[in-house]
Design an enzyme around this catalytic site. Structure first.
Site, PDB file in Angstrom:
ATOM      1  N   TRP A  37      30.428  31.726  40.734  1.00 28.30           N
ATOM      2  CA  TRP A  37      30.664  30.845  41.387  1.00 28.30           C
ATOM      3  C   TRP A  37      30.346  31.825  42.800  1.00 28.30           C
ATOM      4  O   TRP A  37      30.310  31.054  43.992  1.00 28.30           O
ATOM      5  CB  TRP A  37      31.444  29.871  41.701  1.00 28.30           C
ATOM      6  CG  TRP A  37      33.001  30.423  42.037  1.00 28.30           C
ATOM      7  CD1 TRP A  37      33.472  31.480  41.390  1.00 28.30           C
ATOM      8  CD2 TRP A  37      34.301  30.605  42.536  1.00 28.30           C
ATOM      9  NE1 TRP A  37      35.074  31.724  42.466  1.00 28.30           N
ATOM     10  CE2 TRP A  37      35.250  30.567  42.980  1.00 28.30           C
ATOM     11  CE3 TRP A  37      34.018  28.694  44.099  1.00 28.30           C
ATOM     12  CZ2 TRP A  37      36.292  30.983  43.847  1.00 28.30           C
ATOM     13  CZ3 TRP A  37      35.123  28.547  44.612  1.00 28.30           C
ATOM     14  CH2 TRP A  37      36.354  29.396  44.716  1.00 28.30           C
ATOM     15  N   ASP A  38      30.484  32.834  42.350  1.00 27.47           N
ATOM     16  CA  ASP A  38      30.669  34.055  44.250  1.00 27.47           C
ATOM     17  C   ASP A  38      29.080  33.804  44.581  1.00 27.47           C
ATOM     18  O   ASP A  38      29.034  33.547  46.007  1.00 27.47           O
ATOM     19  CB  ASP A  38      31.272  35.618  43.342  1.00 27.47           C
ATOM     20  CG  ASP A  38      32.238  35.466  43.041  1.00 27.47           C
ATOM     21  OD1 ASP A  38      32.751  34.610  41.794  1.00 27.47           O
ATOM     22  OD2 ASP A  38      33.111  36.500  42.897  1.00 27.47           O
TER      23      ASP A  38
ATOM     24  N   GLU B 289      43.222  30.693  39.894  1.00 24.89           N
ATOM     25  CA  GLU B 289      43.606  30.740  38.419  1.00 24.89           C
ATOM     26  C   GLU B 289      45.007  31.499  37.905  1.00 24.89           C
ATOM     27  O   GLU B 289      45.382  31.208  36.126  1.00 24.89           O
ATOM     28  CB  GLU B 289      42.460  31.903  37.693  1.00 24.89           C
ATOM     29  CG  GLU B 289      41.447  31.842  37.856  1.00 24.89           C
ATOM     30  CD  GLU B 289      40.798  32.728  38.301  1.00 24.89           C
ATOM     31  OE1 GLU B 289      40.990  34.016  37.901  1.00 24.89           O
ATOM     32  OE2 GLU B 289      39.173  32.148  38.218  1.00 24.89           O
TER      33      GLU B 289
ATOM     34  N   LYS C  44      46.934  32.029  43.119  1.00 28.72           N
ATOM     35  CA  LYS C  44      46.229  33.272  43.631  1.00 28.72           C
ATOM     36  C   LYS C  44      45.431  33.589  44.754  1.00 28.72           C
ATOM     37  O   LYS C  44      45.218  34.528  45.081  1.00 28.72           O
ATOM     38  CB  LYS C  44      45.674  33.435  42.106  1.00 28.72           C
ATOM     39  CG  LYS C  44      44.551  34.317  41.207  1.00 28.72           C
ATOM     40  CD  LYS C  44      43.619  34.658  40.648  1.00 28.72           C
ATOM     41  CE  LYS C  44      43.151  35.403  40.774  1.00 28.72           C
ATOM     42  NZ  LYS C  44      42.201  36.223  39.411  1.00 28.72           N
ATOM     43  N   GLN C  45      44.391  32.035  44.979  1.00 24.97           N
ATOM     44  CA  GLN C  45      43.865  33.109  46.143  1.00 24.97           C
ATOM     45  C   GLN C  45      43.295  31.069  47.021  1.00 24.97           C
ATOM     46  O   GLN C  45      43.757  30.155  45.777  1.00 24.97           O
ATOM     47  CB  GLN C  45      42.140  32.997  45.298  1.00 24.97           C
ATOM     48  CG  GLN C  45      41.979  32.194  44.754  1.00 24.97           C
ATOM     49  CD  GLN C  45      40.810  32.956  43.747  1.00 24.97           C
ATOM     50  OE1 GLN C  45      41.107  33.622  42.784  1.00 24.97           O
ATOM     51  NE2 GLN C  45      39.462  32.164  44.332  1.00 24.97           N
TER      52      GLN C  45
HETATM   53  C1  BGC Z   1      38.619  35.423  41.046  1.00 27.01           C
HETATM   54  C2  BGC Z   1      37.387  34.343  40.988  1.00 27.01           C
HETATM   55  C3  BGC Z   1      36.423  34.738  40.779  1.00 27.01           C
HETATM   56  C4  BGC Z   1      36.167  36.266  39.716  1.00 27.01           C
HETATM   57  C5  BGC Z   1      35.017  37.043  40.151  1.00 27.01           C
HETATM   58  C6  BGC Z   1      38.075  36.314  39.919  1.00 27.01           C
HETATM   59  O1  BGC Z   1      39.576  37.097  39.919  1.00 27.01           O
HETATM   60  O2  BGC Z   1      39.720  34.887  40.582  1.00 27.01           O
HETATM   61  O3  BGC Z   1      38.086  33.157  41.956  1.00 27.01           O
HETATM   62  O4  BGC Z   1      35.011  34.160  41.012  1.00 27.01           O
HETATM   63  O5  BGC Z   1      37.271  37.089  39.832  1.00 27.01           O
HETATM   64  O6  BGC Z   1      34.835  37.821  41.436  1.00 27.01           O
END
Ligand code: BGC
Length: 767
Positions: free
Chosen positions: A341-342, A481, A593-594
């Protein structure tokens, strides 16, 4: 000693420098100094390839699976492999002493230069200078020029550059290193050499041409042998110029590829290094004209931004939708070159407003894989199209089953089973592409179909709870996550709502305005009116748990998780996970996490009022450990919105410098692409306050104290806009060949402005 490349190098604000030799830094430098043009990505290795270097040559969209857990971006033969001996000793880091050393990445023109003074075992010194680039003008060219000079006495040299076939992809977990190609052809042309390899699984042909010219004094000659001898007097200089070309059977018919390479090489040799370089530089200047952000009063921030934008520009590609941008760009093998999704949410907006054709290519990449997404949906018992969490060439799911956790332990990955928001994220990107470009041709051929099929997916994904009289989305992973298999993740639910609503709106629009095309599309995908009416009905009934005080619950039961609040955030904006919490237990806590709820507030900003944003921002900030690099800049943008400019600046600084300060310790695996993109967003959508409200461009800036003025260009609905903002005033102009006008909202007031006229708006006191 003459500095041979000084005349090409830009002013300091464009330069990233390595001032002294530091062996430990090299693997990170290889990512930071990466070169590229969207088609080729080439890591910034030292040309002599020390034994511990990690050369990386990648082609966008070229993946292979042989020997690996999942398909991965192929590390192709490395063309940059210079072998020089001086007086019988090998010239290079690790084989001679380094007396002086400097490498400079000129981000304005995509040039990597180097100057090293070596000393051999007899204490004789050699001056070595190099410059190389991956042509931004001609996607198939890499060029390199090297000057060598003995400084203490005459010396004989041997010079060669074998295309390096020993490269492998790094092994993840227990895989070991993997080679994804076999040699098909090695031959000689009169102007150079030819090498062709084929990938093992997909049989893609990758063909290299190389021609090397050696100049000494007024004579020059093609190097026709593997190594060439040169004798130089003290302080006499030889110049070695090498031009490489790379083609694949994706862009040329495999049978014709050899003559193509031969002809191309001859043409390039005739053109000469200087002209190839000139065209490359002109192309870069054009790119920066469209995308540079100038910041008066904050040179450090400006430079850090240049660095972020440089790395975005070298992976942007205008093409036919056969590749997109991976989580680590084309600068390393982290995440195996996969698309997340980035791309849709974090990276695409930069291109959308600066190089819309690249954004279009990224969306075409998804459209071209819609059938694969339909198969994924079907295999899971859903309708429509469901995009994979990680995607490579075919559009099938490529998430590995296992990976390493932050503490090095093995974890079972479940994102591909449950991180379903990606499907709405793609629809979000398509919708915004349309709003910002008004590219109706794209929508009619591709965009509407993506939006309808993704809306359809959500309509089948939601579950009706007759007790609650609500629709739920169960068993998901949100952006955070740490918490797996949760129900009603706020981000996922709201993005699903968005997708359904846009699906409905776009359907009305297409049916009314483009009845012929609509008829064709609805027939193709079997779309019925009743289905679309249902989408609209589902939307208000999708669960969103909001407490009376405005706090949004990240998912069902989140508030009942163990409360952990992070302290000292002013000093440590990116806090560590408290020692008392074991990684395996993190899902039992409220640690995030984010950006998750904050991500939602940011993307769907006009659905929430200021108080809700404020409340949730501070609540979740105290619980977020930003274990994903993409989190910091989202917080920066959101903090601007709630008027906390100090916090915004702090998170902006962290994000903009992430791969410069090696904050996450893994820059050597490649640049953090999402962070690069969302750093741009923190400036444009955050500080500059550029938002799309009801499909109208709105500008309501709030600059950090230290910034005197920020200025940039944007592309909006086919026009070029030039904007300059300081603390009290905003200057704006847009350009058109016709007498057009634009509706625009500045400092919350709606205006209509005319093309080619400068406008100036004053911020009202307290506004
Ligand atoms: C993040 C995801 C991201 C992926 C790739 C993961 O650590 O939680 O949101 O898409 O890294 O950058």
């Amino acid at each position: 000693m003459k500095d041979h490349f000084a005349k090409y190098i830009s002013e300091d604000k464009w330069l990233l420098k390595e001032n002294k030799w530091n062996k430990k830094m090299q693997s990170s430098r290889e990512s930071q100094f990466a070169l590229g043009n969207g088609f080729i990505g080439s890591r910034g290795i030292l040309e002599e390839v020390p034994f511990d270097a990690r050369p990386g040559t990648y082609i966008a969209g070229l993946y292979d699976k042989t020997g690996a857990q999942v398909t991965e971006l192929v590390n192709l033969p490395n063309p940059i492999n210079l072998r020089i001996t001086a007086g019988g000793e090998r010239l290079g880091a690790g084989t001679m002493d380094i007396m002086e050393h400097e490498r400079v990445l000129d981000m304005k023109h995509g040039l990597l230069t180097r100057r090293t003074i070596y000393q051999n075992s007899h204490k004789k010194r050699f001056d070595y200078q190099s410059m190389r680039f991956v042509s931004m003008r001609n996607k198939h060219i890499i060029a390199m020029r090297v000057y060598i000079t003995p400084l203490d006495e005459q010396a004989s040299f041997t010079v060669g550059n074998l295309l390096d076939l020993s490269v492998t992809n790094v092994g993840f977990l227990t895989e070991g290193n993997k080679k994804h190609f076999r040699i098909e052809d090695v031959s000689q042309f009169d102007t150079g050499e030819y090498l062709a390899v084929r990938t093992l699984e997909k049989d893609i042909l990758v063909a290299y041409g190389k021609s090397m010219i050696i100049e000494k004094g007024s004579s020059n000659r093609f190097a026709r042998h593997v190594t060439t001898q040169i004798k130089l007097k003290k302080n006499q200089t030889a110049c070695v110029t090498t031009i490489f070309s790379i083609f694949t059977s994706y862009d040329k018919n495999a049978k014709k590829i050899k003559p193509v390479v031969k002809g191309f090489l001859k043409k390039s040799a005739n053109m000469g290094f200087e002209r190839i370089l000139h065209e490359h530089v002109v192309s870069w200047e054009k790119l920066w004209q469209a995308s540079e952000i100038r910041i008066k009063g904050a040179p450090k921030d400006e430079k850090a931004l240049h660095f972020n934008l440089y790395h975005l520009l070298i992976c942007g590609r205008e093409a036919n939708g056969e590749s997109s941008i991976g989580a680590k760009t084309l600068s390393g093998e982290g995440y195996r070159g996969h698309i997340f999704w980035d791309a849709a949410i974090f990276i695409l907006p930069f291109f959308l407003y600066n190089r819309p054709k690249v954004a279009k290519n990224m969306l075409l990449y998804r459209y071209n894989r819609l059938d694969a997404a339909r198969r994924i949906a079907e295999s899971r018992g859903f309708k429509g199209a469901m995009f994979p969490w990680e995607s490579a060439d075919t559009g099938e799911e490529t998430t590995p089953a296992w990976a390493k956790n932050f503490d090095g332990s093995l974890i079972h990955i479940r994102t591909h089973e449950m991180e379903h928001h990606i499907t709405a994220d793609v629809a979000y990107a398509v919708y915004h592409y349309y709003v910002a470009t008004q590219d109706i041709r794209f929508m009619l051929k591709h965009g509407f179909e993506v939006i309808f099929e993704t809306a359809r997916f959500w309509a089948s994904r939601v579950e009706y709870n007759s007790k609650l009289k609500k629709y739920e989305i169960k068993h998901v992973i949100g952006p955070d996550e740490f918490h797996e298999d949760v129900d009603n993740n706020a981000y996922t639910n709201c993005m699903a709502r968005f997708n359904l609503l846009v699906g409905y709106g776009m359907h009305q629009k297409m049916k009314r305005r483009y009845p012929m095309e609509y008829k064709r599309l609805s027939k193709k995908i079997g779309l019925k009116n009743s289905e679309v009416v249902e989408w609209k009905k589902i939307v208000p009934k999708i669960v969103l748990n909001v407490k009376r005080n405005g706090l949004i619950e990240q998912f069902d039961g989140y508030f009942r998780k163990k409360k952990v609040e992070l302290k000292n955030l002013k000093r440590h904006p990116i806090p560590p996970i408290p020692k008392s919490i074991k990684l395996k237990d993190i899902g039992k806590t409220q640690l995030v996490k984010q950006a998750d709820v904050v991500m939602l507030l940011y993307l769907l900003s006009d659905n929430f009022d200021l108080k809700t944003k404020e409340k949730n921002f501070y609540y979740y900030l105290k619980r977020t450990v930003h274990k994903s690099s993409l989190s910091a800049a989202v917080h920066a943008a959101m903090a601007v919105e709630i008027g906390d400019i100090d916090a915004a600046y702090k998170y902006f600084e962290v994000a903009a410098n992430m791969d410069l300060t090696l904050l996450y310790g893994n820059t050597s695996d490649g640049m953090h692409a999402a962070s690069l993109g969302v750093t741009w967003q923190a400036v444009i959508h955050g500080f500059a306050g550029i938002k799309i409200l009801n499909e109208t461009l709105s500008i309501n800036p709030r600059l950090p104290d230290g910034w005197k003025e920020v200025s940039f260009c944007l592309k909006w609905q086919g026009y070029n806009l030039k904007i300059a903002i300081n603390h009290t005033r905003l200057r704006l102009q847009f350009y058109s060949k016709r007498r057009d006008s634009l509706k625009i909202k500045v400092y919350n007031a709606l205006s209509r402005i005319e093309a080619n006229k400068p406008y100036s708006f004053i911020r009202k006191r307290g506004g």
